[in-house]
Write a protein that holds these residues in place. Structure first.
Motif, PDB file in Angstrom:
ATOM      1  N   PHE A 152       0.712  -1.147   0.061  1.00  0.00           N
ATOM      2  CA  PHE A 152       0.141  -0.087  -0.131  1.00  0.00           C
ATOM      3  C   PHE A 152       0.958   1.211   0.093  1.00  0.00           C
ATOM      4  O   PHE A 152       1.712   1.538   0.861  1.00  0.00           O
ATOM      5  CB  PHE A 152      -0.893  -0.091   1.175  1.00  0.00           C
ATOM      6  CG  PHE A 152      -2.070   1.004   1.301  1.00  0.00           C
ATOM      7  CD1 PHE A 152      -2.308   1.906   0.047  1.00  0.00           C
ATOM      8  CD2 PHE A 152      -2.720   1.180   2.003  1.00  0.00           C
ATOM      9  CE1 PHE A 152      -3.424   2.812   0.026  1.00  0.00           C
ATOM     10  CE2 PHE A 152      -3.928   2.150   2.098  1.00  0.00           C
ATOM     11  CZ  PHE A 152      -4.340   2.840   1.170  1.00  0.00           C
ATOM     12  N   GLY A 153       0.911   1.866  -1.236  1.00  0.00           N
ATOM     13  CA  GLY A 153       1.641   3.352  -1.035  1.00  0.00           C
ATOM     14  C   GLY A 153       1.094   4.299  -2.143  1.00  0.00           C
ATOM     15  O   GLY A 153       0.229   3.834  -3.101  1.00  0.00           O
ATOM     16  N   HIS A 154       1.198   5.447  -1.736  1.00  0.00           N
ATOM     17  CA  HIS A 154       1.067   6.715  -2.634  1.00  0.00           C
ATOM     18  C   HIS A 154       1.850   7.625  -2.270  1.00  0.00           C
ATOM     19  O   HIS A 154       2.983   7.483  -1.572  1.00  0.00           O
ATOM     20  CB  HIS A 154      -0.494   7.073  -2.582  1.00  0.00           C
ATOM     21  CG  HIS A 154      -0.855   7.372  -0.917  1.00  0.00           C
ATOM     22  ND1 HIS A 154      -0.213   8.260  -0.240  1.00  0.00           N
ATOM     23  CD2 HIS A 154      -1.744   6.901  -0.096  1.00  0.00           C
ATOM     24  CE1 HIS A 154      -0.622   8.251   0.994  1.00  0.00           C
ATOM     25  NE2 HIS A 154      -1.589   7.447   1.208  1.00  0.00           N
ATOM     26  N   SER A 155       1.582   9.020  -2.912  1.00  0.00           N
ATOM     27  CA  SER A 155       2.573   9.902  -2.794  1.00  0.00           C
ATOM     28  C   SER A 155       2.496  10.735  -1.534  1.00  0.00           C
ATOM     29  O   SER A 155       3.683  11.517  -1.342  1.00  0.00           O
ATOM     30  CB  SER A 155       2.385  11.043  -3.907  1.00  0.00           C
ATOM     31  OG  SER A 155       0.950  11.464  -3.708  1.00  0.00           O
ATOM     32  N   HIS A 211      12.537   9.715   2.428  1.00  0.00           N
ATOM     33  CA  HIS A 211      12.604  10.712   1.637  1.00  0.00           C
ATOM     34  C   HIS A 211      11.967  11.999   1.856  1.00  0.00           C
ATOM     35  O   HIS A 211      12.207  13.371   1.409  1.00  0.00           O
ATOM     36  CB  HIS A 211      11.995  10.337   0.060  1.00  0.00           C
ATOM     37  CG  HIS A 211      12.268  11.477  -0.873  1.00  0.00           C
ATOM     38  ND1 HIS A 211      10.957  12.313  -1.425  1.00  0.00           N
ATOM     39  CD2 HIS A 211      13.119  11.636  -1.921  1.00  0.00           C
ATOM     40  CE1 HIS A 211      11.310  12.644  -2.285  1.00  0.00           C
ATOM     41  NE2 HIS A 211      12.823  12.653  -2.470  1.00  0.00           N
ATOM     42  N   LYS A 212      10.616  11.876   2.799  1.00  0.00           N
ATOM     43  CA  LYS A 212       9.969  13.090   3.122  1.00  0.00           C
ATOM     44  C   LYS A 212      10.755  13.897   4.028  1.00  0.00           C
ATOM     45  O   LYS A 212      11.590  13.744   4.743  1.00  0.00           O
ATOM     46  CB  LYS A 212       8.938  12.760   4.016  1.00  0.00           C
ATOM     47  CG  LYS A 212       7.918  11.770   3.073  1.00  0.00           C
ATOM     48  CD  LYS A 212       7.321  12.675   1.973  1.00  0.00           C
ATOM     49  CE  LYS A 212       6.173  11.894   1.290  1.00  0.00           C
ATOM     50  NZ  LYS A 212       5.806  12.365   0.046  1.00  0.00           N
ATOM     51  N   THR A 213      10.818  15.280   3.771  1.00  0.00           N
ATOM     52  CA  THR A 213      11.125  16.222   4.831  1.00  0.00           C
ATOM     53  C   THR A 213      10.224  17.373   5.205  1.00  0.00           C
ATOM     54  O   THR A 213       9.160  17.494   4.517  1.00  0.00           O
ATOM     55  CB  THR A 213      12.302  17.097   4.036  1.00  0.00           C
ATOM     56  OG1 THR A 213      12.022  17.791   2.699  1.00  0.00           O
ATOM     57  CG2 THR A 213      13.480  16.050   3.637  1.00  0.00           C
ATOM     58  N   SER A 243       4.160   2.742   1.847  1.00  0.00           N
ATOM     59  CA  SER A 243       5.008   3.655   1.534  1.00  0.00           C
ATOM     60  C   SER A 243       4.245   4.929   1.239  1.00  0.00           C
ATOM     61  O   SER A 243       3.042   5.059   0.679  1.00  0.00           O
ATOM     62  CB  SER A 243       5.725   3.328  -0.047  1.00  0.00           C
ATOM     63  OG  SER A 243       6.557   4.451  -0.180  1.00  0.00           O
ATOM     64  N   TRP A 244       4.904   6.122   1.680  1.00  0.00           N
ATOM     65  CA  TRP A 244       4.427   7.609   1.272  1.00  0.00           C
ATOM     66  C   TRP A 244       5.352   8.028   0.007  1.00  0.00           C
ATOM     67  O   TRP A 244       5.117   9.323  -0.053  1.00  0.00           O
ATOM     68  CB  TRP A 244       4.477   8.421   2.388  1.00  0.00           C
ATOM     69  CG  TRP A 244       3.513   8.376   3.486  1.00  0.00           C
ATOM     70  CD1 TRP A 244       2.094   7.816   3.290  1.00  0.00           C
ATOM     71  CD2 TRP A 244       3.524   8.613   4.828  1.00  0.00           C
ATOM     72  NE1 TRP A 244       1.489   7.997   4.386  1.00  0.00           N
ATOM     73  CE2 TRP A 244       2.229   8.492   5.399  1.00  0.00           C
ATOM     74  CE3 TRP A 244       4.435   9.630   5.657  1.00  0.00           C
ATOM     75  CZ2 TRP A 244       1.755   8.649   6.737  1.00  0.00           C
ATOM     76  CZ3 TRP A 244       3.978   9.778   6.941  1.00  0.00           C
ATOM     77  CH2 TRP A 244       2.928   9.333   7.632  1.00  0.00           C
ATOM     78  N   THR A 245       6.055   7.232  -0.634  1.00  0.00           N
ATOM     79  CA  THR A 245       6.988   7.690  -1.560  1.00  0.00           C
ATOM     80  C   THR A 245       6.630   7.061  -3.090  1.00  0.00           C
ATOM     81  O   THR A 245       7.736   6.990  -3.837  1.00  0.00           O
ATOM     82  CB  THR A 245       8.389   7.391  -1.321  1.00  0.00           C
ATOM     83  OG1 THR A 245       8.785   6.363  -1.284  1.00  0.00           O
ATOM     84  CG2 THR A 245       8.696   8.340  -0.005  1.00  0.00           C
ATOM     85  N   TYR A 246       5.484   6.718  -3.085  1.00  0.00           N
ATOM     86  CA  TYR A 246       4.988   5.955  -4.479  1.00  0.00           C
ATOM     87  C   TYR A 246       4.442   7.169  -5.283  1.00  0.00           C
ATOM     88  O   TYR A 246       3.269   7.362  -5.469  1.00  0.00           O
ATOM     89  CB  TYR A 246       4.010   5.002  -4.439  1.00  0.00           C
ATOM     90  CG  TYR A 246       4.371   3.730  -3.894  1.00  0.00           C
ATOM     91  CD1 TYR A 246       5.859   3.387  -3.302  1.00  0.00           C
ATOM     92  CD2 TYR A 246       3.731   2.436  -3.744  1.00  0.00           C
ATOM     93  CE1 TYR A 246       6.193   2.224  -2.854  1.00  0.00           C
ATOM     94  CE2 TYR A 246       4.045   1.311  -3.165  1.00  0.00           C
ATOM     95  CZ  TYR A 246       5.381   1.182  -2.734  1.00  0.00           C
ATOM     96  OH  TYR A 246       5.717   0.017  -2.160  1.00  0.00           O
ATOM     97  N   TYR A 247       5.482   7.842  -6.056  1.00  0.00           N
ATOM     98  CA  TYR A 247       5.102   9.155  -6.771  1.00  0.00           C
ATOM     99  C   TYR A 247       4.527   9.037  -8.028  1.00  0.00           C
ATOM    100  O   TYR A 247       3.783   9.774  -8.416  1.00  0.00           O
ATOM    101  CB  TYR A 247       6.499   9.964  -6.845  1.00  0.00           C
ATOM    102  CG  TYR A 247       6.902  10.648  -5.380  1.00  0.00           C
ATOM    103  CD1 TYR A 247       6.046  11.223  -4.335  1.00  0.00           C
ATOM    104  CD2 TYR A 247       8.297  10.308  -5.051  1.00  0.00           C
ATOM    105  CE1 TYR A 247       6.668  11.522  -3.136  1.00  0.00           C
ATOM    106  CE2 TYR A 247       8.668  10.559  -3.821  1.00  0.00           C
ATOM    107  CZ  TYR A 247       7.961  11.366  -2.925  1.00  0.00           C
ATOM    108  OH  TYR A 247       8.482  11.813  -1.563  1.00  0.00           O
ATOM    109  N   GLY A 248       4.537   7.910  -8.653  1.00  0.00           N
ATOM    110  CA  GLY A 248       3.995   7.625  -9.950  1.00  0.00           C
ATOM    111  C   GLY A 248       2.396   7.275  -9.772  1.00  0.00           C
ATOM    112  O   GLY A 248       1.929   8.054 -10.660  1.00  0.00           O
ATOM    113  N   GLU A 249       1.989   6.337  -9.159  1.00  0.00           N
ATOM    114  CA  GLU A 249       0.802   5.977  -8.817  1.00  0.00           C
ATOM    115  C   GLU A 249       0.489   5.494  -7.687  1.00  0.00           C
ATOM    116  O   GLU A 249       1.313   4.644  -7.027  1.00  0.00           O
ATOM    117  CB  GLU A 249       0.288   5.261 -10.173  1.00  0.00           C
ATOM    118  CG  GLU A 249       0.918   3.861 -10.246  1.00  0.00           C
ATOM    119  CD  GLU A 249       0.292   3.061 -11.361  1.00  0.00           C
ATOM    120  OE1 GLU A 249      -0.568   3.681 -12.071  1.00  0.00           O
ATOM    121  OE2 GLU A 249       0.684   2.080 -11.994  1.00  0.00           O
TER     122      GLU A 249
END
Length: 345
Positions: A152-155, A211-213, A243-249
């Motif tokens: 389960f991941g998104h941006s 990655h998050k800042t 993940s909170w870093t699935y930036y594509g979809e």
């Protein structure tokens, strides 16, 4: 009979899920909204009806209100829920149930001492695809499940939450506490328990703020990614990625590998459930997809909550379910911190 409901906390989860689903339910009526930012409460009241309450206590003390949705930040779930239950209100509390086991148990005690429903908002159990997949597993369609993988991941919440900010409460150690693990991983661990009708016994994990800042450019104080390896009491092995870093979809997929075949869930946009058997045959199910941040559909959570109140039924996602999921997330975080496998009691 209409159940009069108040929504406490007016962020995106209220705007896109709780409020529209209550508004669409013929047996519910939104009576009030409260948020510490009055403008957010006023906005939802304009959209869905109901009044703007001056405080949480005003909602809890209002005898005309039958039930509340607790959509506040994680650290407040226990306090608001306990107060509401003690005042005779039914409660739908967003996940995680609480930020501590003691807090979850306090909520369970308040429920036991009341004649009210306490339901936790683990919405993945209500997805039609997951319901179908559970039936397939139970029927022996793919034989005994041996392994699985789920993700389960998104941006990230700064793209989904009401306030599009790097200073989102989701990134605060004091308010979120559990980070992406408590936001996303808790859904998937609950889902595996549901799909397999089995309990997770052991868990190992790696995680961190990759990655998050924050607005100062410093790494956020909670995890933004975690990968877990788990073993169930029945001996099934699997991986849980969040993940909170699935930036594509967004990715909300699950695959179950059995003795006689595979069940894939949300791996294909047209067919949310696919069965591929070892004898070369296959079957595909064209059913409704799951809610995503970009595609808001009826989750089924609100309808189930209202139905429980009207019929005096036990909630399909109980406070105990919430407590178990919380314990699993805490075990995963401990495993990541101590770099070892943790036995879940």
């Amino acid at each position: 009979m209409k159940i009069k409901v108040a929504i406490i906390g007016c962020g995106s989860i209220s705007e896109f899920r709780h409020a529209p689903e209550y508004a669409a339910n013929a047996h519910a009526e939104i009576a009030a909204f409260f948020d510490h930012n009055p403008e957010r409460a006023e906005r939802l009241a304009d959209m869905f009806g109901g009044k703007v309450a001056p405080s949480i206590d005003a909602i809890i003390e209002d005898p005309a209100i039958d039930a509340v949705s607790v959509c506040t930040s994680n650290e407040t779930h226990e306090e608001v829920t306990v107060k509401a239950l003690r005042a005779g209100k039914h409660v739908l509390c967003e996940k995680p149930i609480a930020i501590s086991v003691a807090g979850a148990r306090a909520m369970m005690k308040a429920e036991e001492e009341s004649d009210c429903v306490l339901m936790i908002g683990h919405n993945q159990r209500f997805s039609k695809a997951h319901i179908v997949a559970r039936r397939l597993v139970a029927s022996g369609e793919i034989g005994k499940v041996l392994t699985f993988q789920t993700t389960f991941g998104h941006s990230g919440p700064e793209h989904w939450a009401f306030e599009k900010s790097k200073d989102s409460w989701f990134f605060s150690k004091d308010r979120s506490v559990l980070g992406a693990a408590g936001d996303l991983g808790i859904h998937k661990l609950d889902l595996i328990r549901y799909l397999l009708e089995d309990e997770i016994a052991d868990i190992a994990a790696f995680g961190g703020a990759l990655h998050k800042t924050d607005s100062d450019g410093e790494p956020i104080a909670v995890n933004d990614n975690m990968v877990c390896i788990v073993k169930t009491e029945g001996g099934v092995l699997g991986t849980v990625s969040l993940s909170w870093t699935y930036y594509g979809e967004e990715d909300n997929s699950t695959t179950l590998y059995g003795e006689k075949g595979i069940v894939k869930i949300f791996a294909n946009e047209t067919y949310p459930v696919q069965v591929k058997r070892s004898d070369g045959t296959s079957r595909q199910y064209e059913i409704d997809g799951i809610q995503t941040n970009d595609s808001q559909t009826d989750s089924g959570v609100i309808d189930a909550f209202i139905d429980c109140i009207l019929k005096g039924k036990k909630p399909p996602v109980s406070a105990r379910d919430g407590l178990v999921s919380l314990k699993l997330i805490q075990a995963a975080m401990k495993a990541a911190e101590e770099r070892r496998s943790v036995r879940v009691k």
